[in-house]
Design a protein around this motif. Sequence first.
Motif, PDB file in Angstrom:
ATOM      1  N   SER A 180      16.018  -7.706  40.347  1.00 17.42           N
ATOM      2  CA  SER A 180      15.435  -6.677  39.484  1.00 17.42           C
ATOM      3  C   SER A 180      16.419  -5.522  39.399  1.00 17.42           C
ATOM      4  N   ASN A 198      28.997 -16.965  35.672  1.00 16.34           N
ATOM      5  CA  ASN A 198      28.164 -16.259  34.698  1.00 16.34           C
ATOM      6  C   ASN A 198      28.889 -16.076  33.369  1.00 16.34           C
ATOM      7  N   LEU A 242       8.353 -13.592  37.026  1.00 16.45           N
ATOM      8  CA  LEU A 242       8.916 -14.856  37.481  1.00 16.45           C
ATOM      9  C   LEU A 242       7.816 -15.851  37.856  1.00 16.45           C
ATOM     10  N   GLU A 244      21.114 -20.035  42.859  1.00 20.27           N
ATOM     11  CA  GLU A 244      20.762 -19.046  41.836  1.00 20.27           C
ATOM     12  C   GLU A 244      20.160 -17.819  42.494  1.00 20.27           C
ATOM     13  N   GLU A 283      18.060 -14.027  41.412  1.00 20.79           N
ATOM     14  CA  GLU A 283      17.431 -13.164  40.412  1.00 20.79           C
ATOM     15  C   GLU A 283      17.215 -11.789  41.025  1.00 20.79           C
ATOM     16  N   GLN A 337      16.674  -7.228  34.565  1.00 20.60           N
ATOM     17  CA  GLN A 337      16.908  -8.382  35.430  1.00 20.60           C
ATOM     18  C   GLN A 337      18.353  -8.837  35.302  1.00 20.60           C
ATOM     19  N   TRP A 338      18.984  -9.131  36.453  1.00 24.25           N
ATOM     20  CA  TRP A 338      20.296  -9.766  36.472  1.00 24.25           C
ATOM     21  C   TRP A 338      20.142 -11.134  37.117  1.00 24.25           C
ATOM     22  N   SER A 339      20.715 -12.146  36.468  1.00 25.58           N
ATOM     23  CA  SER A 339      20.637 -13.530  36.952  1.00 25.58           C
ATOM     24  C   SER A 339      22.041 -14.036  37.265  1.00 25.58           C
ATOM     25  N   TRP A 372      24.339 -17.565  38.808  1.00 25.32           N
ATOM     26  CA  TRP A 372      24.349 -18.999  39.079  1.00 25.32           C
ATOM     27  C   TRP A 372      25.761 -19.415  39.450  1.00 25.32           C
ATOM     28  N   GLN A 385      14.165 -13.339  43.673  1.00 22.97           N
ATOM     29  CA  GLN A 385      14.067 -14.805  43.703  1.00 22.97           C
ATOM     30  C   GLN A 385      15.411 -15.413  44.077  1.00 22.97           C
ATOM     31  N   LEU A 429       9.197  -7.699  38.190  1.00 26.39           N
ATOM     32  CA  LEU A 429       9.950  -8.933  38.001  1.00 26.39           C
ATOM     33  C   LEU A 429       9.277 -10.086  38.741  1.00 26.39           C
ATOM     34  N   THR A 449      18.923  -2.170  42.321  1.00 23.29           N
ATOM     35  CA  THR A 449      18.600  -3.595  42.268  1.00 23.29           C
ATOM     36  C   THR A 449      17.830  -4.014  43.523  1.00 23.29           C
TER      37      THR A 449
END
Length: 283
Positions: free
Chosen positions: A232, A257, A167, A228, A230, A277-279, A281, A223, A163, A219
């Motif tokens: 893995s 989300n 990125l 935010e 990020e 990947q989980w994002s 915000w 980032q 990841l 996980t």
Amino acid sequence: MTDAERDLGRLLPSGDPSTVADLLPPGRLVGPRQDREDAPPVLWLSDGPAPFGLWEELHRAHPRSGLWPLLLAPLREGDEEFRPWATGELSTESASEPDWYDPAALLRNGWEYSTTVDSDGEPLDPDEASELGRSVAPFLDGWPGTAPAADRTGDPDGAARALARELLAFNANLRIGLVAAAGGAEALTACGWSGPVNHEDDIAKVSAVLLDWERRYGTRVVQVGFAELELSVAAPPVDEPTALRIAAEHLAFCPDNIFQGAGTLTAYAPGLIGAPQWSFWWD
């Protein structure tokens, strides 16, 4: 002793900064200036973009160095101040410790708060409750509990490095941060990140949930931006029922989300199946 070794020694007095000091580009220490101007440093930050492959080298060295690498993004593209990192918009004064908390209880509380009150903390009116019901189906009866741990977690470290490469290929302006921490989840508390402050003002609770996801789904925090995150994922869900349960956890952890994204759990969950990947915000 080089300047980098001296700086890293201030972050981790009992560690061995020489294991990574020679790898680093020019950089500097950052303290949590929201606490006070002369607060001890909590972060080493590169002055410029992260060289490709450096995150991976620092990640491999972490067991020896004790310094967890983060890819850091600013508030917005082209932000010359590189907020919040270069400006020290960090605070360690109010944080507790991740191991104080039961992550399952934190997620239950997050779900109940996010599904029973509006953004001002007032009880939902009938129209709002009806709209919310559509968003949280099929869990209209309440919190479904945390999803089961994955049978196999794959290679969490390999997933994190993959990841990081992806990125950096997408955004060559990310910088490198180093935090004295056992892992990425703890690094957020150690450096005083406050990205989710509008949802949760004690970052240790966020770290506690992330540690639980590390155990259940392999996980890793890779980032971090202004608000935010990020991750893995070495063991993402492989079927819809599990994905829906994890989607409920994501709503409890980061309501934006769903409520400002997909809109419903049933729309959000399919994107988790097999996703590396989980994002997240926070508004």
